[in-house]
Scaffold this active site. Structure first.
Site, mmCIF file in Angstrom:
data_model
loop_
_atom_site.group_PDB
_atom_site.id
_atom_site.type_symbol
_atom_site.label_atom_id
_atom_site.label_comp_id
_atom_site.label_asym_id
_atom_site.label_seq_id
_atom_site.Cartn_x
_atom_site.Cartn_y
_atom_site.Cartn_z
ATOM 1 N N ILE A 245 56.906 63.599 43.057
ATOM 2 C CA ILE A 245 55.918 63.923 44.087
ATOM 3 C C ILE A 245 54.958 64.973 43.532
ATOM 4 C CG2 ILE A 245 55.598 64.815 46.435
ATOM 5 C CD1 ILE A 245 57.196 62.187 46.282
ATOM 6 N N ASN B 165 53.841 47.545 35.201
ATOM 7 C CA ASN B 165 52.593 47.543 35.978
ATOM 8 C C ASN B 165 51.453 48.120 35.152
ATOM 9 O OD1 ASN B 165 52.874 46.725 39.014
ATOM 10 N ND2 ASN B 165 54.782 47.728 38.454
ATOM 11 N N HIS C 213 53.375 50.993 45.340
ATOM 12 C CA HIS C 213 54.698 51.195 45.956
ATOM 13 C C HIS C 213 55.333 49.835 46.264
ATOM 14 C CE1 HIS C 213 57.808 53.262 48.190
ATOM 15 N NE2 HIS C 213 57.675 52.341 49.122
#
Ligand code: GAR
Length: 195
Positions: A94, A13, A111
């Site tokens: 996270i 990506n 996501h």
């Protein structure tokens, strides 16, 4: 628009963002690429095209204090590049509420599921296991929750009868790369404004 990208994995990506910027289709300046995984594919891709790269590792089973220190080291490194936006592109950690507050610039994430369904580290596997016929991908702004921030863009992907996690994830990533580049282009042009 000045961006820093964080990625844990192969970085396909991220590569789409690099390629679109190099082709003049996306007005972003990629200041640096960072990872929690030294030697990750994403870091190798950045090095190949001369983008500064860095790794800030976190040991498995790290304590709360170690996680806090990791967040702070990572935040300092990212902030040192003075980005307008931080982009998470397959970053599998996270970031703490304190990280987000103190960084003080918007953070966006891609996501591999249609949030708010299937948040977390196994969005593709979880959608398959639930027997979904359609899943997809989401680009969203990051808040202190896990994949709970405002949704910026989504694309749907059909789940085929003989799909496994790998085949489905590959088809999702085709859409995801396009969606990430398009969303960044909208941000860079001021067509999309983040809080
Ligand atoms: C992407 O599908 C991204 O959405 C996912 O990791 C993949 C990275 O692929 N991220 C998450 O699951 C975050 N919860 P890439 O390394 O080929 O870009």
């Amino acid at each position: 628009m000045r961006i820093v990208i964080l990625a844990s994995g192969s970085g396909s990506n991220m590569q789409a963002v690099i390629d679109a910027a190099a082709a003049g289709e996306l007005a972003v300046d990629i200041l640096a690429v960072g990872s929690d995984v030294a030697g990750s594919g994403a870091l190798e891709r950045a090095e190949r095209v001369g983008i500064p790269s860095f790794a800030v590792g976190l040991e498995p089973g790290a304590s709360a204090a170690e996680r806090q220190a990791w967040n702070e080291r990572l935040r300092e490194t990212v902030a040192g590049y003075r980005p307008d936006v931080l982009v998470l592109s397959g970053f599998m950690r996270i970031l703490s509420a304190e990280f987000l507050d103190r960084l003080g610039v918007p953070v966006i994430n891609t996501h591999p599921a249609l949030l708010p369904s299937f948040p977390g580290a196994h969005g593709v596997r979880d959608a398959l296991a639930a027997g979904m016929k359609i899943t997809g991908c989401t680009v969203h702004q990051v808040d202190a929750g896990v994949d709970t921030g405002p949704i910026l863009a989504q694309a749907a992907v059909e789940i085929l009868p003989d799909d496994d996690e790998t085949s489905l994830h590959e088809r999702i990533k085709v859409q995801e790369r396009r969606l990430l580049v398009e969303t960044l282009a909208q941000l860079a042009q001021g067509d999309l404004v983040l809080r």
